[in-house]
Design a protein around this motif. Sequence first.
Motif, short mmCIF file in Angstrom:
data_model
loop_
_atom_site.label_atom_id
_atom_site.label_comp_id
_atom_site.label_asym_id
_atom_site.label_seq_id
_atom_site.Cartn_x
_atom_site.Cartn_y
_atom_site.Cartn_z
N LYS A 24 -35.26 -13.66 -45.18
CA LYS A 24 -35.98 -12.51 -45.76
C LYS A 24 -35.08 -11.28 -45.60
CE LYS A 24 -39.98 -14.60 -46.58
NZ LYS A 24 -40.24 -15.07 -47.93
N LEU A 25 -34.11 -11.18 -46.50
CA LEU A 25 -33.09 -10.15 -46.34
C LEU A 25 -33.60 -8.76 -46.64
CD1 LEU A 25 -29.93 -12.03 -47.63
CD2 LEU A 25 -30.90 -11.94 -45.35
N SER A 26 -34.79 -8.66 -47.22
CA SER A 26 -35.37 -7.33 -47.44
C SER A 26 -35.64 -6.63 -46.11
CB SER A 26 -36.66 -7.45 -48.25
OG SER A 26 -37.56 -8.31 -47.60
N LEU A 27 -35.66 -7.42 -45.04
CA LEU A 27 -35.89 -6.83 -43.71
C LEU A 27 -34.65 -6.17 -43.14
CD1 LEU A 27 -38.13 -9.62 -42.20
CD2 LEU A 27 -38.71 -7.19 -42.18
N ALA A 28 -33.50 -6.49 -43.70
CA ALA A 28 -32.25 -5.99 -43.11
C ALA A 28 -32.24 -4.47 -43.02
CB ALA A 28 -31.04 -6.49 -43.89
N ARG A 29 -32.59 -3.81 -44.11
CA ARG A 29 -32.51 -2.35 -44.12
C ARG A 29 -33.47 -1.68 -43.14
NH1 ARG A 29 -30.87 0.64 -49.55
NH2 ARG A 29 -32.94 1.49 -49.30
N PRO A 30 -34.74 -2.02 -43.19
CA PRO A 30 -35.63 -1.39 -42.20
C PRO A 30 -35.25 -1.69 -40.75
CG PRO A 30 -36.84 -2.99 -43.55
CD PRO A 30 -35.51 -2.80 -44.18
N LEU A 31 -34.83 -2.93 -40.49
CA LEU A 31 -34.44 -3.27 -39.11
C LEU A 31 -33.18 -2.49 -38.73
CD1 LEU A 31 -35.08 -7.13 -39.01
CD2 LEU A 31 -36.48 -5.32 -38.01
N GLU A 32 -32.27 -2.36 -39.66
CA GLU A 32 -31.04 -1.62 -39.39
C GLU A 32 -31.34 -0.16 -39.03
OE1 GLU A 32 -28.45 -0.70 -42.72
OE2 GLU A 32 -26.71 -1.10 -41.47
N ARG A 33 -32.32 0.43 -39.72
CA ARG A 33 -32.67 1.82 -39.40
C ARG A 33 -33.21 1.97 -37.98
NH1 ARG A 33 -35.25 5.06 -44.30
NH2 ARG A 33 -33.96 4.23 -45.96
N HIS A 34 -34.05 1.01 -37.59
CA HIS A 34 -34.56 1.04 -36.22
C HIS A 34 -33.42 0.87 -35.23
CE1 HIS A 34 -38.89 1.28 -36.69
NE2 HIS A 34 -38.83 0.43 -37.68
N LEU A 35 -32.48 -0.01 -35.55
CA LEU A 35 -31.35 -0.26 -34.66
C LEU A 35 -30.48 1.00 -34.54
CD1 LEU A 35 -30.05 -2.53 -32.97
CD2 LEU A 35 -28.58 -3.00 -34.91
N PHE A 36 -30.26 1.66 -35.65
CA PHE A 36 -29.45 2.88 -35.62
C PHE A 36 -30.14 3.97 -34.78
CE2 PHE A 36 -27.90 6.96 -37.16
CZ PHE A 36 -26.54 6.78 -37.01
N GLN A 37 -31.44 4.03 -34.92
CA GLN A 37 -32.23 4.98 -34.12
C GLN A 37 -32.01 4.71 -32.62
OE1 GLN A 37 -34.40 7.34 -35.64
NE2 GLN A 37 -34.25 8.16 -33.57
N ALA A 38 -32.02 3.43 -32.25
CA ALA A 38 -31.80 3.05 -30.85
C ALA A 38 -30.38 3.41 -30.41
CB ALA A 38 -32.06 1.56 -30.65
N PHE A 39 -29.43 3.23 -31.30
CA PHE A 39 -28.03 3.59 -31.02
C PHE A 39 -27.95 5.08 -30.67
CE2 PHE A 39 -23.54 3.86 -33.13
CZ PHE A 39 -22.93 3.84 -31.88
N ALA A 40 -28.60 5.90 -31.50
CA ALA A 40 -28.58 7.35 -31.28
C ALA A 40 -29.33 7.74 -30.01
CB ALA A 40 -29.16 8.06 -32.49
N THR A 41 -30.39 7.00 -29.69
CA THR A 41 -31.21 7.32 -28.53
C THR A 41 -30.53 6.96 -27.21
OG1 THR A 41 -33.17 6.87 -29.85
CG2 THR A 41 -33.50 6.95 -27.46
N HIS A 42 -29.93 5.79 -27.17
CA HIS A 42 -29.48 5.25 -25.88
C HIS A 42 -27.98 5.40 -25.61
CE1 HIS A 42 -33.39 3.60 -25.02
NE2 HIS A 42 -33.41 2.98 -26.19
N PHE A 43 -27.22 5.87 -26.60
CA PHE A 43 -25.77 5.97 -26.39
C PHE A 43 -25.25 7.33 -26.86
CE2 PHE A 43 -26.46 1.39 -26.84
CZ PHE A 43 -25.68 0.87 -25.82
N ASP A 44 -24.10 7.70 -26.32
CA ASP A 44 -23.35 8.80 -26.91
C ASP A 44 -22.52 8.15 -28.02
OD1 ASP A 44 -21.59 10.74 -27.65
OD2 ASP A 44 -20.57 10.87 -25.71
N MET A 45 -22.97 8.29 -29.24
CA MET A 45 -22.34 7.56 -30.35
C MET A 45 -20.88 7.94 -30.54
SD MET A 45 -25.19 7.26 -33.36
CE MET A 45 -25.58 8.98 -33.59
N ASN A 46 -20.52 9.16 -30.10
CA ASN A 46 -19.17 9.66 -30.36
C ASN A 46 -18.10 9.09 -29.45
OD1 ASN A 46 -20.04 11.37 -32.46
ND2 ASN A 46 -20.91 12.71 -30.91
N ARG A 47 -18.52 8.35 -28.43
CA ARG A 47 -17.48 7.84 -27.52
C ARG A 47 -16.94 6.48 -27.96
NH1 ARG A 47 -19.40 3.99 -23.59
NH2 ARG A 47 -17.44 4.21 -22.49
#
Length: 255
Positions: free
Chosen positions: A108-131
């Motif tokens: 069900k590849l239609s899930l890729a985009r919404p899941l990716e957005r949640h994952l990116f949100q977690a990336f921004a929340t839990h890491f310093d993305m710039n390092r």
Amino acid sequence: MIKKLVKAMGLRFCALVFPDKCLGCGKYIKKNTDNPLSVCFCHGCLGQTLPVFDHPFCPACGRGFESGPDHLCEACLKTPMVMERVRAAFIYKDLIQKALGLFKYQSKLSLARPLERHLFQAFATHFDMNRFHLVLPIPLHISKARKRGFNQSYLLVRNFSRLYKDACGRPAPWRIDIRCLARVRATVSQTGLDHTARKKNLARAFACPEPGLIKGKNILLVDDVFTTGSTCNAAAQTLVDAGAASVSVLVLARA
Ligand SMILES: [Zn+2]
Ligand SMILES: [Zn+2]
């Protein structure tokens, strides 16, 4: 203006391409909430609170605790991991477990985009993305990639650079470079194997074909699910052995 137009067209495009029926219960969906998953799940199914990964947890491996402050777990105190830290968007249960199952095993590849957005949100929340210098999805062995037709981890980071640019207004400081890490040995399914058997199964499963690309780099490994962590650990070990400065892990869901 143009951005808004493109966004509106994008949404209409989504409405055409993505299923109108809830992947959870089959009811028709009204897509009008802020939750990216509302393109795939109905209000009722989304009404269950999503199992968001949150404190308290072990600052190293991300193992969740019932209560109290964050603290190193027993396993990390005993044997520090190769990975610097492990973080997730969700706990692997409920609707997220179901969504991941549909995504990965029923394509069900239609899930890729919404899941990716949640994952990116977690990336921004839990890491310093710039390092980070590199964002690397865990690769699949060629035989598995052919059979499945896609690498779920790659689909979860495919638009990360664009999401970063939209959020921060400048190009992402890291690259997504799938040449950096290869899966050179087909491993049998990890399900049902104990710790030692998993480790043996994964020994020499990964390789860095071009060590020059990763020497001295801070790397974010991305996978869909983290259960025992043996896959990420084996990949991280390979990267560190090849000269990576640090390896952290971001997953969509952690057990
Ligand atoms: Zn539903
Ligand atoms: Zn831990």
